[in-house]
Write a protein that holds these residues in place. Structure first.
Motif, PDB file in Angstrom:
ATOM      1  N   TYR A 177      12.735   0.536   5.069  1.00  0.00           N
ATOM      2  CA  TYR A 177      13.642   1.891   4.806  1.00  0.00           C
ATOM      3  C   TYR A 177      13.954   2.326   3.222  1.00  0.00           C
ATOM      4  O   TYR A 177      13.776   3.401   3.125  1.00  0.00           O
ATOM      5  CB  TYR A 177      14.720   1.414   5.470  1.00  0.00           C
ATOM      6  CG  TYR A 177      14.703   1.264   7.057  1.00  0.00           C
ATOM      7  CD1 TYR A 177      14.639   0.478   7.771  1.00  0.00           C
ATOM      8  CD2 TYR A 177      14.488   2.777   7.778  1.00  0.00           C
ATOM      9  CE1 TYR A 177      14.342   0.555   9.090  1.00  0.00           C
ATOM     10  CE2 TYR A 177      14.472   2.839   9.005  1.00  0.00           C
ATOM     11  CZ  TYR A 177      14.110   1.712   9.719  1.00  0.00           C
ATOM     12  OH  TYR A 177      14.035   1.797  10.995  1.00  0.00           O
ATOM     13  N   GLU A 178      14.103   1.102   2.402  1.00  0.00           N
ATOM     14  CA  GLU A 178      14.309   1.561   0.885  1.00  0.00           C
ATOM     15  C   GLU A 178      12.991   2.273   0.394  1.00  0.00           C
ATOM     16  O   GLU A 178      13.296   3.258  -0.178  1.00  0.00           O
ATOM     17  CB  GLU A 178      14.550   0.371   0.283  1.00  0.00           C
ATOM     18  CG  GLU A 178      14.631   0.437  -1.417  1.00  0.00           C
ATOM     19  CD  GLU A 178      14.792  -0.777  -2.102  1.00  0.00           C
ATOM     20  OE1 GLU A 178      14.177  -2.101  -1.609  1.00  0.00           O
ATOM     21  OE2 GLU A 178      15.210  -0.522  -3.381  1.00  0.00           O
ATOM     22  N   GLY A 179      11.829   1.924   0.503  1.00  0.00           N
ATOM     23  CA  GLY A 179      10.549   2.682   0.433  1.00  0.00           C
ATOM     24  C   GLY A 179      10.291   4.144   1.014  1.00  0.00           C
ATOM     25  O   GLY A 179      10.336   5.062   0.247  1.00  0.00           O
ATOM     26  N   LEU A 221       0.866  -1.112  -0.106  1.00  0.00           N
ATOM     27  CA  LEU A 221      -0.052  -0.024  -0.065  1.00  0.00           C
ATOM     28  C   LEU A 221       0.977   1.240   0.051  1.00  0.00           C
ATOM     29  O   LEU A 221       0.596   2.149  -0.762  1.00  0.00           O
ATOM     30  CB  LEU A 221      -0.957  -0.009   1.316  1.00  0.00           C
ATOM     31  CG  LEU A 221      -1.802   1.307   1.621  1.00  0.00           C
ATOM     32  CD1 LEU A 221      -2.759   1.571   0.079  1.00  0.00           C
ATOM     33  CD2 LEU A 221      -2.646   1.103   2.634  1.00  0.00           C
ATOM     34  N   ALA A 222       1.770   1.272   0.868  1.00  0.00           N
ATOM     35  CA  ALA A 222       2.622   2.306   0.770  1.00  0.00           C
ATOM     36  C   ALA A 222       3.440   2.657  -0.612  1.00  0.00           C
ATOM     37  O   ALA A 222       3.550   3.727  -1.023  1.00  0.00           O
ATOM     38  CB  ALA A 222       3.790   2.066   2.085  1.00  0.00           C
ATOM     39  N   THR A 249       2.456   5.908   5.639  1.00  0.00           N
ATOM     40  CA  THR A 249       2.095   4.352   5.835  1.00  0.00           C
ATOM     41  C   THR A 249       3.113   3.670   6.274  1.00  0.00           C
ATOM     42  O   THR A 249       2.939   2.654   6.905  1.00  0.00           O
ATOM     43  CB  THR A 249       1.577   3.853   4.412  1.00  0.00           C
ATOM     44  OG1 THR A 249       0.367   4.628   4.019  1.00  0.00           O
ATOM     45  CG2 THR A 249       0.942   2.535   4.512  1.00  0.00           C
ATOM     46  N   TYR A 250       4.160   4.157   5.621  1.00  0.00           N
ATOM     47  CA  TYR A 250       5.422   3.219   6.098  1.00  0.00           C
ATOM     48  C   TYR A 250       5.541   3.387   7.628  1.00  0.00           C
ATOM     49  O   TYR A 250       6.278   2.717   8.242  1.00  0.00           O
ATOM     50  CB  TYR A 250       6.783   3.580   5.534  1.00  0.00           C
ATOM     51  CG  TYR A 250       6.924   3.036   4.115  1.00  0.00           C
ATOM     52  CD1 TYR A 250       6.993   4.024   2.884  1.00  0.00           C
ATOM     53  CD2 TYR A 250       6.998   1.867   3.865  1.00  0.00           C
ATOM     54  CE1 TYR A 250       7.168   3.614   1.682  1.00  0.00           C
ATOM     55  CE2 TYR A 250       7.133   1.169   2.758  1.00  0.00           C
ATOM     56  CZ  TYR A 250       7.087   2.310   1.425  1.00  0.00           C
ATOM     57  OH  TYR A 250       7.383   1.583   0.085  1.00  0.00           O
ATOM     58  N   GLY A 251       5.435   4.777   8.077  1.00  0.00           N
ATOM     59  CA  GLY A 251       5.592   4.998   9.283  1.00  0.00           C
ATOM     60  C   GLY A 251       4.832   4.260  10.330  1.00  0.00           C
ATOM     61  O   GLY A 251       5.047   4.148  11.595  1.00  0.00           O
ATOM     62  N   ASN A 252       3.645   3.814   9.925  1.00  0.00           N
ATOM     63  CA  ASN A 252       2.651   3.191  10.740  1.00  0.00           C
ATOM     64  C   ASN A 252       2.815   1.656  11.021  1.00  0.00           C
ATOM     65  O   ASN A 252       2.254   0.982  11.789  1.00  0.00           O
ATOM     66  CB  ASN A 252       0.988   3.372  10.185  1.00  0.00           C
ATOM     67  CG  ASN A 252       0.693   4.748  10.481  1.00  0.00           C
ATOM     68  OD1 ASN A 252       1.181   5.707  11.363  1.00  0.00           O
ATOM     69  ND2 ASN A 252       0.026   5.406   9.487  1.00  0.00           N
ATOM     70  N   LEU A 253       3.978   1.221  10.349  1.00  0.00           N
ATOM     71  CA  LEU A 253       4.148  -0.160  10.351  1.00  0.00           C
ATOM     72  C   LEU A 253       4.967  -0.367  11.534  1.00  0.00           C
ATOM     73  O   LEU A 253       5.831   0.285  12.108  1.00  0.00           O
ATOM     74  CB  LEU A 253       5.164  -0.647   9.129  1.00  0.00           C
ATOM     75  CG  LEU A 253       4.346  -0.911   8.002  1.00  0.00           C
ATOM     76  CD1 LEU A 253       5.214  -0.952   6.361  1.00  0.00           C
ATOM     77  CD2 LEU A 253       3.532  -2.223   8.082  1.00  0.00           C
TER      78      LEU A 253
END
Length: 721
Positions: free
Chosen positions: A233-235, A199-200, A215-219
């Motif tokens: 981290y790549e994303g 999704l991110a 979205t990445y931060g909410n993982l």
């Protein structure tokens, strides 16, 4: 005649990429790690077996879920060990990236009491497997199978799996807005780290970079595998790089690189070294960029040939940007040798940068930039040959154009001009092909919409059916539950309606953007071909210096047009520079017909205003070609930019030519048609832009003076953002 410049702009544009172009997947190469999806069933009945241990000989481990599914990372040649207490251990060697089906001997104890559930699960698994098989071959058929899989009483986890696969289909075919919706529904059914990561990435590809980072931060990193942490981290780095937040991008890439090194994730170590290099390059730190690129080249060479070629081409592009043409040429020559080996085992699509025709063209271009025209010609000829063999009209067009330039510079003027004729023929063919692709893209979008609407309807019907069943069962016991269920059904319908409205709105916006691209690209090629004739005339009269000066200014103009071709609006300052260059070229050809001036009021800050690119050029073209050119004495063309109010300016274009009415009387039928097209083009562009940006531009046209040569006055009113 508009079609020639339309193709030039269209081919340089990044953005008309759409799902209809069927992709041919490159066969996985040995030592390349990729995702393996598989299922474990009872032979014959297709009943899934859960808690089966799946282990790869490299130490990677997972188990099947209650639907018998598993996902694991492996490479070709690895051996899977499939273990369970109720059947003998099975060994399976990975031969491709396709889905693996493992069937074991049936046990009666497993079958009892599970017939109905088994039949539903069997049908669901069959449809999901079929959808996965067609994912890269036929989007419509793949989506239809997902719809068929959901057309049963599936569990939340099955619905999540189906919608995650649906998101994968849309991502592959570059329908990123639809992919976002699918991944969200998957997460709503069952939260999985893989769906959240996807999704991110979908948000990033759709241009919603802040939402991607959020979205990445909410993982939760605790829920991620080591590989997924590196991907996270790549994303984050990718999204920040696109936002031009270079320090954060580098920090994220470096964090991902630490994880990849710590856990020996070789592909990610290579990828992240390469991306750190790209980030430093954008930052302007060429020395650090080169250091990381050197690392990525060495690491890629240890992975596989395909990855090595990809990295060589990236570094070659870096060398080209920094005018290190010798290093660029050497890397591209090495890449050509590797590409030849890769093509023995797999098909490389024309869209890929890993094609021999692209590399030969870029080598030829680098040689021309070094003024080595004789050396460049064989590579450009080879590029044309390969492009013709593979049906790559875009590269064929560019190679032909560049070859004509090299031949003319070499002194083979006749052969060079013949190449220009070949170039025009390729442009005609490419124009026809692009028109067909646009039609196919529209049809493809409609068909996808039909399939998506079917899935949306199935989800709604399934939810409503479940609500109705629950209401019937609880009717006499829980009256309050009935009310809540009805409200839930209504809310679901409203949400579905809202999603449909949003989708239609997005489609309308996409259609507007496509129309704008088409209209923006239709700069009248009349000027281009006359300009080339002028150059030819200068060469024929041995006026090489004038020809070079004119061609240099003309190239600068075309480069500016191409750079601005993808933007709805550009700074007014850029548009003024472009107009100055264009008017200068027209004046160069018609010095005896008119003089011109461009004046900007000192109170106007041209950096604060935005204007649609190439909006003013057709009016200047009309003034020169249909007004001033026919004057008996020398005329005047004036361009003034004046303040109108605090947030508005007026761009006034005046000429003292023969005027619109007398010009019409002198035109041929074809000229009237072309002029009408040009004016209609502007009207359509202004109408679309005003609809999208709330009446930002206004245009009026009237006679300039009460003399025999009445001239023309065009006033363009521009509002500040």
């Amino acid at each position: 005649m508009y079609k020639y410049i339309f193709i030039v702009l269209f081919c340089f544009a990044a953005s008309l990429s759409y799902g209809q172009n069927k992709k041919e997947a490159v066969v996985p190469v040995e030592d390349e790690i990729f995702t393996i999806r598989g299922s474990v069933y009872i032979q014959g009945s297709r009943i899934p077996i859960e808690q089966v241990d799946i282990e790869v000989n490299n130490g990677t481990y997972t188990t099947t879920n209650k639907d018998g599914k598993f996902v694991i990372k492996a490479k070709i040649g690895d051996q899977l060990t499939v273990m369970h207490k109720d059947f003998e251990t099975i060994f399976h060697t990975i031969e491709s990236g396709e889905r693996i089906i493992i069937e074991v001997t049936s046990e009666d104890s497993w079958s009892s009491g599970r017939t109905k559930t088994a039949n539903i699960t069997k049908r669901f698994n069959q449809m999901i497997d079929s959808a996965d098989a067609y994912l890269k071959k036929d989007a419509e058929k793949s989506i239809k199978f997902v719809g068929d899989a959901l057309n049963v009483n599936v569990s939340p986890s099955q619905s999540a799996e189906a919608h995650e696969l649906l998101g994968d289909i849309y991502m592959y075919w570059k329908q990123y807005d639809l992919a976002i919706s699918a991944y969200k529904i998957s997460i709503q059914n069952t939260e999985t780290s893989s769906a959240k990561l996807k999704l991110a990435k979908a948000y990033e590809y759709n241009g919603d970079l802040k939402e991607s980072i959020s979205t990445y931060g909410n993982l939760n990193e605790k829920d991620l595998s080591n590989y997924q942490k590196a991907v996270l981290y790549e994303g984050v780095g990718d999204a920040n790089l696109k936002l031009k937040n270079i320090p954060k991008a580098i920090t994220s890439y470096e964090e991902g690189l630490k994880i990849a090194k710590r856990h020996l994730i070789a592909p990610k170590v290579t990828d992240l070294n390469s991306k750190i290099a790209q980030a430093y390059n954008v930052k302007g730190d060429k020395i650090k960029a080169r250091g990381f690129f050197d690392n990525s080249l060495d690491l890629a060479a240890k992975e596989n040939k395909k990855r090595s070629v990809e990295e060589k081409i990236k570094v070659a592009e870096f060398n080209s940007e920094n005018q290190d043409y010798e290093s660029e040429i050497e890397l591209r020559k090495q890449a050509l040798e590797d590409i030849e080996d890769i093509e023995k085992d797999s098909i490389i699509p024309n869209e890929s940068p890993l094609t021999s025709q692209k590399q030969n063209y870029k080598i030829g271009n680098a040689l021309i930039l070094q003024n080595r025209n004789d050396d460049a010609i064989p590579f450009l000829e080879e590029s044309r040959k390969e492009a013709d063999k593979k049906g790559d009209l875009v590269v064929g067009k560019d190679a032909t154009r560049k070859l004509s330039e090299a031949l003319i510079k070499k002194g083979d003027t006749e052969e060079g001009l013949a190449m220009i004729e070949n170039y025009e023929n390729i442009v005609d063919e490419l124009y026809a092909k692009k028109e067909q692709e646009i039609s196919q893209a529209a049809r493809f979008s409609r068909n996808l919409a039909i399939q998506q609407n079917r899935i949306t309807a199935l989800e709604s019907d399934r939810a409503l059916s479940r609500s109705t069943y629950e209401l019937t069962q609880e009717k006499n016991k829980r009256q309050q539950l009935i009310i809540y269920s009805l409200i839930g059904g209504l809310v679901l319908l409203l949400i579905t309606g809202f999603m449909m409205y949003k989708y239609i709105k997005q489609q309308r916006l996409a259609n507007n953007l496509l129309a704008l691209k088409s209209l923006r690209s239709q700069m009248n090629p009349h000027f281009i071909f006359n300009a080339l004739n002028s150059v030819n005339s200068f060469i024929a009269t041995n006026d090489e210096r004038t020809a070079n000066k004119y061609l240099s200014d003309f190239s600068h103009l075309m480069r500016s047009v191409l750079e601005n071709s993808e933007e709805d609006f550009i700074p007014l300052k850029k548009e003024i520079e472009l107009l100055d260059l264009y008017t200068k070229l027209e004046h160069f050809r018609f010095q005896d017909k008119f003089d011109y001036s461009i004046k900007v009021d000192e109170s106007i800050d041209v950096d604060e205003f935005q204007i649609p690119p190439m909006l003013l050029q057709p009016y200047i073209e009309n003034a020169v070609w249909h007004g001033l050119r026919y004057k008996t004495e020398k005329g005047h063309l004036n361009i003034e930019i004046l303040p109108k109010s605090k947030d508005e300016i007026a761009i006034v274009i005046t000429d003292d030519g023969i005027g619109r009415e007398r010009s019409k009387a002198l035109k041929t039928a074809n000229q009237k048609k072309q002029n009408s097209k040009g004016m209609n083009n502007i009207k359509k562009r202004v109408a679309i832009l005003n609809e999208m940006y709330k009446d930002k531009v206004d245009v009026t046209i009237e006679d300039f003076q009460d003399l025999t040569d009445v001239g023309t006055k065009v006033v363009v009113t521009l509002k500040k953002d």
